[in-house]
Design a protein around this motif. Sequence first.
Motif, PDB file in Angstrom:
ATOM      1  N   GLN A   1       0.852  -1.022   0.056  1.00  0.00           N
ATOM      2  CA  GLN A   1      -0.008  -0.078   0.041  1.00  0.00           C
ATOM      3  C   GLN A   1       0.718   1.159   0.032  1.00  0.00           C
ATOM      4  OE1 GLN A   1      -3.638   0.608   2.475  1.00  0.00           O
ATOM      5  NE2 GLN A   1      -2.209   1.744   3.748  1.00  0.00           N
ATOM      6  N   THR A   2       0.545   2.068  -0.890  1.00  0.00           N
ATOM      7  CA  THR A   2       1.144   3.526  -0.938  1.00  0.00           C
ATOM      8  C   THR A   2       0.009   4.632  -0.802  1.00  0.00           C
ATOM      9  OG1 THR A   2       2.909   4.615  -1.652  1.00  0.00           O
ATOM     10  CG2 THR A   2       1.688   3.611  -3.445  1.00  0.00           C
ATOM     11  N   LYS A   3       0.700   5.763  -1.126  1.00  0.00           N
ATOM     12  CA  LYS A   3      -0.334   6.924  -0.970  1.00  0.00           C
ATOM     13  C   LYS A   3       0.121   8.121  -1.812  1.00  0.00           C
ATOM     14  CE  LYS A   3      -0.307   6.358   4.019  1.00  0.00           C
ATOM     15  NZ  LYS A   3       0.694   5.694   3.814  1.00  0.00           N
ATOM     16  N   PHE A   4      -0.951   8.597  -2.357  1.00  0.00           N
ATOM     17  CA  PHE A   4      -0.613  10.183  -3.201  1.00  0.00           C
ATOM     18  C   PHE A   4      -0.960  11.138  -2.024  1.00  0.00           C
ATOM     19  CE2 PHE A   4      -2.759  13.934  -4.708  1.00  0.00           C
ATOM     20  CZ  PHE A   4      -1.865  14.185  -5.525  1.00  0.00           C
ATOM     21  N   THR A   5       0.316  11.928  -2.067  1.00  0.00           N
ATOM     22  CA  THR A   5       0.279  13.068  -1.002  1.00  0.00           C
ATOM     23  C   THR A   5       0.238  14.427  -1.799  1.00  0.00           C
ATOM     24  OG1 THR A   5       1.690  11.673   0.328  1.00  0.00           O
ATOM     25  CG2 THR A   5       1.680  13.955   0.957  1.00  0.00           C
ATOM     26  N   SER A   6      -0.480  15.399  -1.173  1.00  0.00           N
ATOM     27  CA  SER A   6      -0.841  16.491  -1.775  1.00  0.00           C
ATOM     28  C   SER A   6       0.319  17.528  -1.887  1.00  0.00           C
ATOM     29  CB  SER A   6      -1.942  17.311  -1.383  1.00  0.00           C
ATOM     30  OG  SER A   6      -1.646  17.745  -0.065  1.00  0.00           O
ATOM     31  N   PRO A   7       0.559  18.572  -2.572  1.00  0.00           N
ATOM     32  CA  PRO A   7       1.734  19.245  -2.564  1.00  0.00           C
ATOM     33  C   PRO A   7       1.952  19.914  -1.210  1.00  0.00           C
ATOM     34  CG  PRO A   7       0.269  19.954  -4.480  1.00  0.00           C
ATOM     35  CD  PRO A   7      -0.330  18.942  -3.648  1.00  0.00           C
ATOM     36  N   ALA A   8       0.799  20.318  -0.340  1.00  0.00           N
ATOM     37  CA  ALA A   8       1.125  20.857   0.979  1.00  0.00           C
ATOM     38  C   ALA A   8       1.521  19.785   2.071  1.00  0.00           C
ATOM     39  CB  ALA A   8      -0.349  21.082   1.843  1.00  0.00           C
ATOM     40  N   GLY A   9       1.577  18.508   1.785  1.00  0.00           N
ATOM     41  CA  GLY A   9       2.277  17.404   2.337  1.00  0.00           C
ATOM     42  C   GLY A   9       3.749  17.079   1.871  1.00  0.00           C
ATOM     43  N   GLN A  10       4.187  17.742   0.898  1.00  0.00           N
ATOM     44  CA  GLN A  10       5.475  17.249   0.391  1.00  0.00           C
ATOM     45  C   GLN A  10       6.481  18.432   0.832  1.00  0.00           C
ATOM     46  OE1 GLN A  10       5.877  14.677  -1.371  1.00  0.00           O
ATOM     47  NE2 GLN A  10       4.255  13.968  -2.341  1.00  0.00           N
ATOM     48  N   SER A  11       7.740  17.999   0.712  1.00  0.00           N
ATOM     49  CA  SER A  11       9.016  19.077   0.752  1.00  0.00           C
ATOM     50  C   SER A  11       9.323  19.581  -0.705  1.00  0.00           C
ATOM     51  CB  SER A  11      10.064  18.292   1.289  1.00  0.00           C
ATOM     52  OG  SER A  11      10.598  16.961   0.585  1.00  0.00           O
TER      53      SER A  11
ATOM     54  N   LEU B   1      -4.000   2.022  -2.895  1.00  0.00           N
ATOM     55  CA  LEU B   1      -3.428   3.232  -2.899  1.00  0.00           C
ATOM     56  C   LEU B   1      -4.425   4.349  -2.269  1.00  0.00           C
ATOM     57  CD1 LEU B   1      -1.445   5.051  -5.608  1.00  0.00           C
ATOM     58  CD2 LEU B   1      -3.194   6.298  -4.207  1.00  0.00           C
ATOM     59  N   VAL B   2      -3.797   4.968  -1.191  1.00  0.00           N
ATOM     60  CA  VAL B   2      -4.506   5.635  -0.236  1.00  0.00           C
ATOM     61  C   VAL B   2      -4.339   7.226  -0.409  1.00  0.00           C
ATOM     62  CG1 VAL B   2      -4.815   6.533   2.168  1.00  0.00           C
ATOM     63  CG2 VAL B   2      -4.593   4.093   1.408  1.00  0.00           C
ATOM     64  N   LEU B   3      -5.538   8.235  -0.462  1.00  0.00           N
ATOM     65  CA  LEU B   3      -5.206   9.544  -0.590  1.00  0.00           C
ATOM     66  C   LEU B   3      -4.720   9.944   0.771  1.00  0.00           C
ATOM     67  CD1 LEU B   3      -5.429  12.395  -1.743  1.00  0.00           C
ATOM     68  CD2 LEU B   3      -8.042  12.169  -1.357  1.00  0.00           C
ATOM     69  N   HIS B   4      -3.605  10.549   0.870  1.00  0.00           N
ATOM     70  CA  HIS B   4      -3.215  10.616   2.268  1.00  0.00           C
ATOM     71  C   HIS B   4      -3.755  11.630   3.120  1.00  0.00           C
ATOM     72  CE1 HIS B   4       1.433  10.637   3.787  1.00  0.00           C
ATOM     73  NE2 HIS B   4       0.711  10.346   4.654  1.00  0.00           N
ATOM     74  N   SER B   5      -4.610  12.457   2.520  1.00  0.00           N
ATOM     75  CA  SER B   5      -5.374  13.195   3.359  1.00  0.00           C
ATOM     76  C   SER B   5      -6.462  14.009   2.449  1.00  0.00           C
ATOM     77  CB  SER B   5      -4.860  14.421   4.203  1.00  0.00           C
ATOM     78  OG  SER B   5      -4.044  15.201   3.469  1.00  0.00           O
ATOM     79  N   PRO B   6      -7.671  14.360   2.835  1.00  0.00           N
ATOM     80  CA  PRO B   6      -8.531  15.042   1.947  1.00  0.00           C
ATOM     81  C   PRO B   6      -7.815  16.262   1.252  1.00  0.00           C
ATOM     82  CG  PRO B   6      -9.716  14.504   4.091  1.00  0.00           C
ATOM     83  CD  PRO B   6      -8.200  14.079   4.217  1.00  0.00           C
ATOM     84  N   MET B   7      -8.115  16.876   0.214  1.00  0.00           N
ATOM     85  CA  MET B   7      -7.573  17.948  -0.497  1.00  0.00           C
ATOM     86  C   MET B   7      -8.138  18.985   0.169  1.00  0.00           C
ATOM     87  SD  MET B   7      -5.238  16.420  -2.371  1.00  0.00           S
ATOM     88  CE  MET B   7      -4.906  17.950  -3.615  1.00  0.00           C
TER      89      MET B   7
ATOM     90  N   ARG C   1      -4.263  -2.100 -12.222  1.00  0.00           N
ATOM     91  CA  ARG C   1      -2.879  -1.608 -11.551  1.00  0.00           C
ATOM     92  C   ARG C   1      -3.099  -1.039 -10.293  1.00  0.00           C
ATOM     93  NH1 ARG C   1       0.288  -0.082 -15.831  1.00  0.00           N
ATOM     94  NH2 ARG C   1       1.823  -0.816 -14.273  1.00  0.00           N
ATOM     95  N   ILE C   2      -4.270  -0.660  -9.764  1.00  0.00           N
ATOM     96  CA  ILE C   2      -4.231  -0.471  -8.251  1.00  0.00           C
ATOM     97  C   ILE C   2      -5.487  -1.212  -8.012  1.00  0.00           C
ATOM     98  CG2 ILE C   2      -5.194   1.298  -6.651  1.00  0.00           C
ATOM     99  CD1 ILE C   2      -3.956   3.573  -8.380  1.00  0.00           C
ATOM    100  N   ARG C   3      -5.414  -2.161  -6.859  1.00  0.00           N
ATOM    101  CA  ARG C   3      -6.597  -3.179  -6.608  1.00  0.00           C
ATOM    102  C   ARG C   3      -7.617  -2.487  -5.738  1.00  0.00           C
ATOM    103  NH1 ARG C   3      -4.044  -8.280  -7.628  1.00  0.00           N
ATOM    104  NH2 ARG C   3      -3.134  -7.727  -9.738  1.00  0.00           N
ATOM    105  N   ASN C   4      -7.168  -1.279  -4.903  1.00  0.00           N
ATOM    106  CA  ASN C   4      -8.008  -0.964  -3.788  1.00  0.00           C
ATOM    107  C   ASN C   4      -7.784   0.642  -3.621  1.00  0.00           C
ATOM    108  OD1 ASN C   4      -9.623  -3.432  -2.766  1.00  0.00           O
ATOM    109  ND2 ASN C   4      -7.611  -3.920  -2.578  1.00  0.00           N
ATOM    110  N   LEU C   5      -8.901   1.316  -3.379  1.00  0.00           N
ATOM    111  CA  LEU C   5      -8.563   2.757  -2.913  1.00  0.00           C
ATOM    112  C   LEU C   5      -9.150   3.306  -1.443  1.00  0.00           C
ATOM    113  CD1 LEU C   5      -9.716   4.669  -6.105  1.00  0.00           C
ATOM    114  CD2 LEU C   5      -7.847   3.923  -5.739  1.00  0.00           C
ATOM    115  N   GLY C   6      -8.171   3.980  -0.901  1.00  0.00           N
ATOM    116  CA  GLY C   6      -8.660   4.529   0.443  1.00  0.00           C
ATOM    117  C   GLY C   6      -8.036   5.996   0.800  1.00  0.00           C
ATOM    118  N   ILE C   7      -8.533   6.073   2.070  1.00  0.00           N
ATOM    119  CA  ILE C   7      -8.360   7.597   2.303  1.00  0.00           C
ATOM    120  C   ILE C   7      -7.638   7.673   3.815  1.00  0.00           C
ATOM    121  CG2 ILE C   7     -10.438   8.161   2.919  1.00  0.00           C
ATOM    122  CD1 ILE C   7     -10.162  10.931   1.920  1.00  0.00           C
ATOM    123  N   SER C   8      -6.841   8.664   4.030  1.00  0.00           N
ATOM    124  CA  SER C   8      -6.294   8.522   5.366  1.00  0.00           C
ATOM    125  C   SER C   8      -6.550   9.954   5.908  1.00  0.00           C
ATOM    126  CB  SER C   8      -4.754   8.696   5.215  1.00  0.00           C
ATOM    127  OG  SER C   8      -4.049   8.305   6.593  1.00  0.00           O
TER     128      SER C   8
END
Length: 310
Positions: free
Chosen positions: A92-102, A140-146, A166-173
């Motif tokens: 499991q991995t995540k997509f992280t918004s720009p606000a959560g990135q360096s 693949l989890v959305l790291h937080s709501p946008m 390519r992605i079996r399940n989606l989620g949100i954190s």
Amino acid sequence: MARPSIGAQASRLARDLPLGISSTSSRIPKLVYGTAWKKDQTADLVYLALKTGFRGIDTAAQPKHYDERGVATGVRRAIGEGIIKREDLFIQTKFTSPAGQSDIAPYDFNAPLADKVHQSVQSSLANFTIDGQEAYLDSLVLHSPMDTIQETITVWKTLETYTPHRIRNLGISNTTLPVLQALFNDMSVKPAVVQNRFHNRTGYETDLRAFCREQKIVFQSFWTVSANRHLLQCSPVREVAQKVGVGAVAAYYSMVLGLGGTTILDGTTSEHHMKEDLEGIEAVGVWAEGQGASDWASALSSFKKLIGEL
């Protein structure tokens, strides 16, 4: 009491959970190895976790706090040595918004939002490519709501284009119940997992977890130990630990798993604790299904009252 080793016929407490609304073939282990903040130790610790018995790995395409490439290196090493096959592993991995990135991210900060999602997903798929196999992600989890619900929907609809192959399940954190309900009600691909903190400041997510159980969404608990040291010393946890002969963490994890529809992110860096946690929840499960059934039911009821789940 001697602790049984983990075998093919695990107790219900330790058994993998079915994942997803429409597909029961995808499953998630009760303990998932968390890889945040492991830095240059990431590859070695992931390999050690897999060698010890973990079969689920959580990471993120967020170099600020995770080394996704290092996770993939550890996974490939374990597969290369025959410790595990890719099809037996939950990644499991995540997509992280720009606000959560360096300043380093797996996408172009100037790209449109949908393109950011595509670039992040393609980067993750490239990291987890195994020789001769088409890469896929179990979740693949959305790291937080946008920032807005419309942006959240844009990200989700873009992720949907990768399902179910390519992605079996989606989620949100890090989500609230209203955002989760909106995704569940309005999106074509329903959330399969929710990864949220488990602590008293959010009432242990009692209402959100109830919704997850009702809709067969798996709740992934994090901060399970670090935010709840007091629960390690509570009476029901101590009672189970003593009667089964396991450590406090394993007894406590078993209580959280006993809430139903729940998995736990376990990020220990100690091989001893890895084994203790995996074997401990199995031992509690065997006891709870056998001679300790009555004591387990009583302890679990007391634990639920402590966290306000009546």
